[in-house]
Design a protein around this motif. Sequence first.
Motif, PDB file in Angstrom:
ATOM      1  N   TRP A  14     -14.590  12.438  54.801  1.00  0.00           N
ATOM      2  CA  TRP A  14     -14.263  13.368  55.887  1.00  0.00           C
ATOM      3  C   TRP A  14     -13.777  12.626  57.129  1.00  0.00           C
ATOM      4  CZ3 TRP A  14     -12.837  18.105  55.932  1.00  0.00           C
ATOM      5  CH2 TRP A  14     -13.210  18.951  54.896  1.00  0.00           C
ATOM      6  N   ALA A  15     -14.322  11.450  57.379  1.00  0.00           N
ATOM      7  CA  ALA A  15     -13.841  10.654  58.517  1.00  0.00           C
ATOM      8  C   ALA A  15     -12.365  10.309  58.329  1.00  0.00           C
ATOM      9  CB  ALA A  15     -14.679   9.390  58.680  1.00  0.00           C
ATOM     10  N   VAL A  16     -11.997   9.908  57.119  1.00  0.00           N
ATOM     11  CA  VAL A  16     -10.595   9.590  56.832  1.00  0.00           C
ATOM     12  C   VAL A  16      -9.729  10.837  56.978  1.00  0.00           C
ATOM     13  CG1 VAL A  16      -8.982   8.824  55.028  1.00  0.00           C
ATOM     14  CG2 VAL A  16     -11.147   7.627  55.358  1.00  0.00           C
ATOM     15  N   ILE A  17     -10.208  11.967  56.459  1.00  0.00           N
ATOM     16  CA  ILE A  17      -9.448  13.220  56.549  1.00  0.00           C
ATOM     17  C   ILE A  17      -9.233  13.624  58.006  1.00  0.00           C
ATOM     18  CG2 ILE A  17      -9.589  15.707  56.108  1.00  0.00           C
ATOM     19  CD1 ILE A  17     -10.942  14.936  53.397  1.00  0.00           C
ATOM     20  N   ILE A  19      -9.283  11.708  60.706  1.00  0.00           N
ATOM     21  CA  ILE A  19      -8.361  10.768  61.348  1.00  0.00           C
ATOM     22  C   ILE A  19      -6.930  11.054  60.898  1.00  0.00           C
ATOM     23  CG2 ILE A  19      -7.683   8.349  61.518  1.00  0.00           C
ATOM     24  CD1 ILE A  19     -10.706   7.660  61.233  1.00  0.00           C
ATOM     25  N   LEU A  20      -6.752  11.244  59.593  1.00  0.00           N
ATOM     26  CA  LEU A  20      -5.422  11.526  59.060  1.00  0.00           C
ATOM     27  C   LEU A  20      -4.877  12.840  59.609  1.00  0.00           C
ATOM     28  CD1 LEU A  20      -3.150  10.709  57.137  1.00  0.00           C
ATOM     29  CD2 LEU A  20      -4.376  11.879  55.303  1.00  0.00           C
ATOM     30  N   ALA A  47      -2.098   6.473  70.611  1.00  0.00           N
ATOM     31  CA  ALA A  47      -3.242   7.101  69.943  1.00  0.00           C
ATOM     32  C   ALA A  47      -3.020   7.162  68.437  1.00  0.00           C
ATOM     33  CB  ALA A  47      -3.488   8.495  70.504  1.00  0.00           C
ATOM     34  N   ALA A  48      -1.822   7.541  68.015  1.00  0.00           N
ATOM     35  CA  ALA A  48      -1.516   7.613  66.582  1.00  0.00           C
ATOM     36  C   ALA A  48      -1.613   6.229  65.939  1.00  0.00           C
ATOM     37  CB  ALA A  48      -0.134   8.214  66.367  1.00  0.00           C
ATOM     38  N   TRP A  54      -7.731   2.668  62.469  1.00  0.00           N
ATOM     39  CA  TRP A  54      -9.060   3.128  62.091  1.00  0.00           C
ATOM     40  C   TRP A  54      -9.054   3.720  60.682  1.00  0.00           C
ATOM     41  CZ3 TRP A  54     -14.040   2.843  63.451  1.00  0.00           C
ATOM     42  CH2 TRP A  54     -14.324   2.218  64.664  1.00  0.00           C
ATOM     43  N   MET A  55      -8.028   4.501  60.364  1.00  0.00           N
ATOM     44  CA  MET A  55      -7.960   5.116  59.045  1.00  0.00           C
ATOM     45  C   MET A  55      -7.871   4.054  57.951  1.00  0.00           C
ATOM     46  SD  MET A  55      -5.257   7.840  57.452  1.00  0.00           S
ATOM     47  CE  MET A  55      -3.966   6.614  57.455  1.00  0.00           C
TER      48      MET A  55
END
Length: 172
Positions: A14-17, A19-20, A47-48, A54-55
């Motif tokens: 979910w963290a990856v989702i 961020i994505l 930011a992107a 991070w992703m």
Amino acid sequence: MKRLERIFVRANGWAVILILGAMPLIVGANIGLRYLTGHSLSWADEAARYLMIWMTFVGAGLALRMGAHVAITNLQDALPGPGQKLLRGALVLVLLVFFGFMVSVGIDYAQRMQFQLTPALRVPFLYVYAAMPVGFALLIVHLLLVAPQFVRAGTYKDARDEDGGLREGANG
């Protein structure tokens, strides 16, 4: 233990989702504002970029867990069964040492950057560079969770399996 592992994998996923999902929203809003109002968000590209960093680090452990990283298996395939297990065990140990070293280096580097601010967002680079030790710490946890099955059978755990089942990995 399996329940904790499932919760950990889901939280990581979910963290990856999230961020994505945030990246195209920010970039899309910037594009929309630029064409509708003639003004853009000065911080959107930055930011992107940092979200992508991070992703990458947060998602690396999930990729490791499913055997999605590049692997060259010629030596392993040439060895008999016990030799393959020994080689995979040595590989796990080398990876654990490397990941631990990178956590240490990442913490040191992030601490050195804590007083420098990003140009547009004006947040300490500490938050950008913290992705490295966090990502490698996640890699350690994922590796420890898949290591027993990987060493024994050369398979990886599939993060999409609800029951913690196995699927054949790149080395399987």
